[in-house]
Motif scaffolding. Structure first.
Motif, PDB file in Angstrom:
ATOM      1  N   GLN A 266       0.807  -1.219   0.000  1.00 38.08           N
ATOM      2  CA  GLN A 266       0.000   0.000   0.000  1.00 38.08           C
ATOM      3  C   GLN A 266       0.838   1.267   0.000  1.00 38.08           C
ATOM      4  OE1 GLN A 266      -3.537   0.351   2.481  1.00 38.08           O
ATOM      5  NE2 GLN A 266      -3.404  -1.815   3.010  1.00 38.08           N
TER       6      GLN A 266
ATOM      7  N   GLN B  18     -14.574  -5.744   1.328  1.00 31.05           N
ATOM      8  CA  GLN B  18     -13.201  -5.373   0.986  1.00 31.05           C
ATOM      9  C   GLN B  18     -12.937  -5.610  -0.498  1.00 31.05           C
ATOM     10  OE1 GLN B  18     -11.211  -7.644   4.305  1.00 31.05           O
ATOM     11  NE2 GLN B  18      -9.974  -5.794   4.419  1.00 31.05           N
ATOM     12  N   ASP B  19     -13.386  -6.742  -1.011  1.00 32.14           N
ATOM     13  CA  ASP B  19     -13.204  -7.017  -2.434  1.00 32.14           C
ATOM     14  C   ASP B  19     -13.908  -5.979  -3.294  1.00 32.14           C
ATOM     15  OD1 ASP B  19     -11.536  -9.268  -2.378  1.00 32.14           O
ATOM     16  OD2 ASP B  19     -13.217 -10.622  -2.022  1.00 32.14           O
ATOM     17  N   ASP B  20     -15.014  -5.434  -2.797  1.00 27.24           N
ATOM     18  CA  ASP B  20     -15.756  -4.405  -3.532  1.00 27.24           C
ATOM     19  C   ASP B  20     -15.200  -3.000  -3.295  1.00 27.24           C
ATOM     20  OD1 ASP B  20     -17.430  -6.351  -4.543  1.00 27.24           O
ATOM     21  OD2 ASP B  20     -19.016  -6.023  -3.056  1.00 27.24           O
ATOM     22  N   GLY B  21     -14.221  -2.877  -2.395  1.00 23.56           N
ATOM     23  CA  GLY B  21     -13.612  -1.583  -2.122  1.00 23.56           C
ATOM     24  C   GLY B  21     -14.465  -0.636  -1.321  1.00 23.56           C
TER      25      GLY B  21
END
Length: 402
Positions: free
Chosen positions: A121, A324-327
């Motif tokens: 990150q 989380q996968d979808d942000g």
């Protein structure tokens, strides 16, 4: 009379699946194949030795090379040499580690999530290329240095470790505490306050740098396999090339924690899975008053309660991974998942320990280690109280932090 085997756990096909609602079915065939391989590795390599290493408070470093062959480190990260896979798969991987041992799950989470995640990150493209492939292969082990002797829950505003620019180097002074993997890590992500602008920055401190020392913390009664360390930085000179280029404030620190806080929820689910398997098998095998104790109402109530806690916790962890996968995963959602799942873990392991009577407090029957380790999961990466205030702020719009 059934044979009572210390440490026996419910096996697939022998009883109810701990994944009672079938959340694993959300994964594709390749993901489930990876998990099956990891489970086989853990049961073959870690499970037979885990109590011995927990008792001695040592880390089984001889397992690292064969673990690397499974290629499960940093699965949810977009790495220079491998695209990211889903957070959902990464969560189930963490569950499998914690199902056998919470300490080994901590090793995985610190290295794969906190350390690799910080570089992914906050690092530049060059820094990601320099470190992440080797960390993926476990050729370099990572640690995450945020907590300090005087700063836990309030570390955001009270970071005492400092960094001072001196030519092409930075000079770091201070101390960190409770640093998992700290005794043997090759790379430590050290968060320090820049004396020039008072902002928090992150530096990759390498093992062997002059002025950097790591001392193992002794006397723990939980996560004894985890090698927590006290780190000291006495004028440690770190090149500018080791300053993570995109870590320039505590906001960046928090972005890493937001991504990893959900992993503690998954660890809590994993430990509850192990707790359920051990307690359910024990209830089948242990006989009193001429029959298996699993035939008594209060024992069944305990098992049903554990399975309910486990199922609710897994559902929350799964949905968090999907967000989380979808942000769109938010701080308050991570805080609620961590707080809820570890609280349910504490309740579940207490019921299981009670179900096993005196055998619940001896290491060989498998429950005492879970019981003690649950206390650490309950407290680290944000206490229940701190996480409750994060959720409370989201509910009310008012901050109750002092």
């Amino acid at each position: 009379m059934a044979e009572l085997v210390p440490g026996a756990r419910l096996s697939a096909g022998d009883g109810v699946d701990p994944d009672f609602f079938g959340y694993r079915d959300l994964l594709d065939d390749d993901d489930r194949k990876l998990l099956a391989g990891l489970r086989e590795w853990l049961e073959t390599n870690l499970a037979p030795i885990v109590d011995d290493y927990w008792s001695r408070a040592e880390f089984p470093s001889q397992l690292v090379a064969s673990l690397a062959e499974l290629d499960v480190m940093g699965l949810s990260l977009d790495l220079p040499d491998r695209p990211a896979r889903s957070r959902l798969l990464g969560g189930f991987v963490g569950l499998e580690f914690a199902r056998i041992d919470a300490s080994f799950a901590s090793f995985y989470g610190v290295h794969s999530g906190l350390a690799m995640g910080t570089i992914a990150q906050c690092g530049s493209d060059e820094q990601r290329e320099r470190w992440l492939p080797a960390m993926r292969r476990l050729e370099l082990i990572g640690a995450f240095g945020l907590t300090e002797p005087h700063g836990g829950s309030d570390v955001a505003g009270g970071l005492e470790t400092t960094a001072r620019r001196d030519g092409d180097d930075w000079v770091i002074d201070g101390a960190k505490r409770w640093i998992g993997n700290g005794t043997f890590a090759d790379l430590v992500m050290v968060w320090a306050r820049d004396v020039a602008d008072d902002e928090v920055k992150c530096f990759v401190v390498e093992k062997g740098m002059p002025g950097f020392t790591a001392a193992k913390m002794e006397g723990k009664v939980a996560l004894r396999i985890t090698q927590n360390a006290d780190l000291t930085f006495d004028g440690v000179r770190v090149p500018e090339a080791n300053r993570l280029q995109n870590a320039n404030s505590f906001h960046d620190t928090n972005s890493v924690l937001r991504a990893t806080r959900g992993s503690v929820a998954w660890s809590a689910v994993g430990v509850q899975t192990g707790v359920f398997e051990v307690a359910a098998q024990y209830a089948r095998d242990r006989e009193q008053f001429g029959r298996p104790i699993g035939g008594f109402q209060l024992i069944q109530a305990h098992l049903a309660g554990i399975l309910g806690n486990l199922t609710a916790s897994l559902g929350m962890a799964v949905r968090g991974a999907q967000l989380q996968d979808d942000g769109v995963f938010e701080d308050a959602q991570g805080a609620l998942a961590k707080s809820f799942c570890t609280t349910r873990l504490r309740e579940s392991v207490a019921w299981a320990r009670e179900l096993m009577g005196g055998n619940g407090i001896v290491l060989e029957y498998g429950m005492a280690r879970y019981f003690n380790d649950a206390e650490a999961l309950y407290s680290y990466e944000g206490t229940r109280e701190i996480n409750s205030l994060i959720v409370g702020r989201a509910i009310t719009g008012e901050s109750a932090f002092t």
